[in-house]
Design a protein around this motif. Structure first.
Motif, PDB file in Angstrom:
ATOM      1  N   GLN A  34       0.843  -1.195   0.000  1.00 29.41           N
ATOM      2  CA  GLN A  34       0.000   0.000   0.000  1.00 29.41           C
ATOM      3  C   GLN A  34       0.877   1.244   0.000  1.00 29.41           C
ATOM      4  N   ASN A  35       0.358   2.291  -0.620  1.00 30.29           N
ATOM      5  CA  ASN A  35       1.123   3.523  -0.751  1.00 30.29           C
ATOM      6  C   ASN A  35       0.144   4.656  -1.087  1.00 30.29           C
ATOM      7  N   LYS A  36       0.670   5.867  -1.202  1.00 34.52           N
ATOM      8  CA  LYS A  36      -0.149   6.993  -1.609  1.00 34.52           C
ATOM      9  C   LYS A  36       0.637   7.865  -2.573  1.00 34.52           C
ATOM     10  N   ARG A  42      -4.130  13.862  -2.976  1.00 35.13           N
ATOM     11  CA  ARG A  42      -3.521  12.617  -2.511  1.00 35.13           C
ATOM     12  C   ARG A  42      -4.429  11.443  -2.857  1.00 35.13           C
ATOM     13  N   HIS A  82      -4.725   7.350  -2.108  1.00 33.84           N
ATOM     14  CA  HIS A  82      -4.255   6.182  -1.355  1.00 33.84           C
ATOM     15  C   HIS A  82      -4.681   4.918  -2.104  1.00 33.84           C
ATOM     16  N   SER A 137      -3.803   0.448  -2.726  1.00 37.62           N
ATOM     17  CA  SER A 137      -3.190  -0.777  -2.226  1.00 37.62           C
ATOM     18  C   SER A 137      -3.410  -1.888  -3.238  1.00 37.62           C
TER      19      SER A 137
END
Length: 242
Positions: free
Chosen positions: A137-139, A151, A153, A155
């Motif tokens: 997971q990241n953003k 932003r 988000h 995953s």
């Protein structure tokens, strides 16, 4: 049609078998999906000394499940705590930063609600690289303009393709066993945020000056025309008197 291969080697039957079969293309495509049902958030932020304060408004993609909260965060990334959040329902939560030791990382979060008298403490232990159990997971951050940042988000849960097997032969026949797995990948966009720092918003000075100058010139022109009309009406009034 299920995957099955028959082959011949030196006149003997050789069988290739797979542990996974797919009758239709749709069943195959179901193993690779993208879910886009995000939670939308508008975040207003301001910095006061060593703290960052703000107000968050969030809702789901259907527009319900609305939450309004007040947030306090440390301006320095060296602090052990990450965020204090107070929602309009009275829920107070404190979340820690990722506390690392060797190759492990620990996340802590405590919640309390004085209204309902509910309490909860949760933790998560993972590797320092935050890649566990086939999940990542990241953003993604995108600067819109000074003081506004978007932003996203996201995953992904995955299992990489795998191929294994063995070959066995004797004087009678030859058997080749092969096991294949195509794996899967399920991606999800969970949150879409717009962070706004009102004090950092910048309006081009040239536009501001132009608007101000044009506004002042318009005011001067209007005042001059009003004075001329007044003088003309006064002259007509005195002529009638004479």
């Amino acid at each position: 049609m299920p995957i099955h291969i028959d082959a011949y080697s030196d006149g003997h039957l050789s069988e290739y078998s797979y542990t996974e079969s797919y009758d239709t293309v749709d069943e195959l495509l179901k193993r690779f999906t993208l879910d886009y049902v995000p939670k939308y958030s508008l975040k207003l932020r301001d910095r006061k000394g060593s703290l960052i304060t703000g107000v968050d408004f969030s809702c789901n993609s259907r527009g319900n499940d609305r939450v309004l909260s007040f947030v306090i965060k440390p301006a320095s990334a060296e602090k052990w705590w990450r965020r204090v959040r107070v929602t309009h329902t009275g829920n107070i939560s404190l979340r820690s930063r990722k506390l690392t030791w060797w190759v492990f990382a620990l996340d802590l979060q405590g919640e309390v609600n004085p209204i309902t008298r509910a309490k909860d403490v949760s933790f998560r232990v993972a590797t320092a690289w935050d890649v566990t159990g086939g999940r990542y997971q990241n953003k993604k951050k995108l600067k819109v303009t000074d003081g506004i940042e978007g932003r996203v988000h996201w995953s992904i849960n995955y299992d990489l393709p795998e191929l294994s097997g063995h070959f066995r032969s004797n004087d009678v026949d030859t058997v080749n066993d092969m096991n294949a797995s195509l794996g899967y990948a399920h991606a999800e966009i969970s949150r879409v945020e717009l962070a706004v720092w009102p004090r950092n918003l910048s309006i081009p000075k040239t536009m501001w000056k132009r608007d101000v100058l044009e506004g002042s010139s318009n005011l001067d022109e209007k005042s001059e025309s009003v004075e001329e009309e007044n003088i003309f009406s006064m002259k007509k009034f005195f002529k009638k008197l004479v």
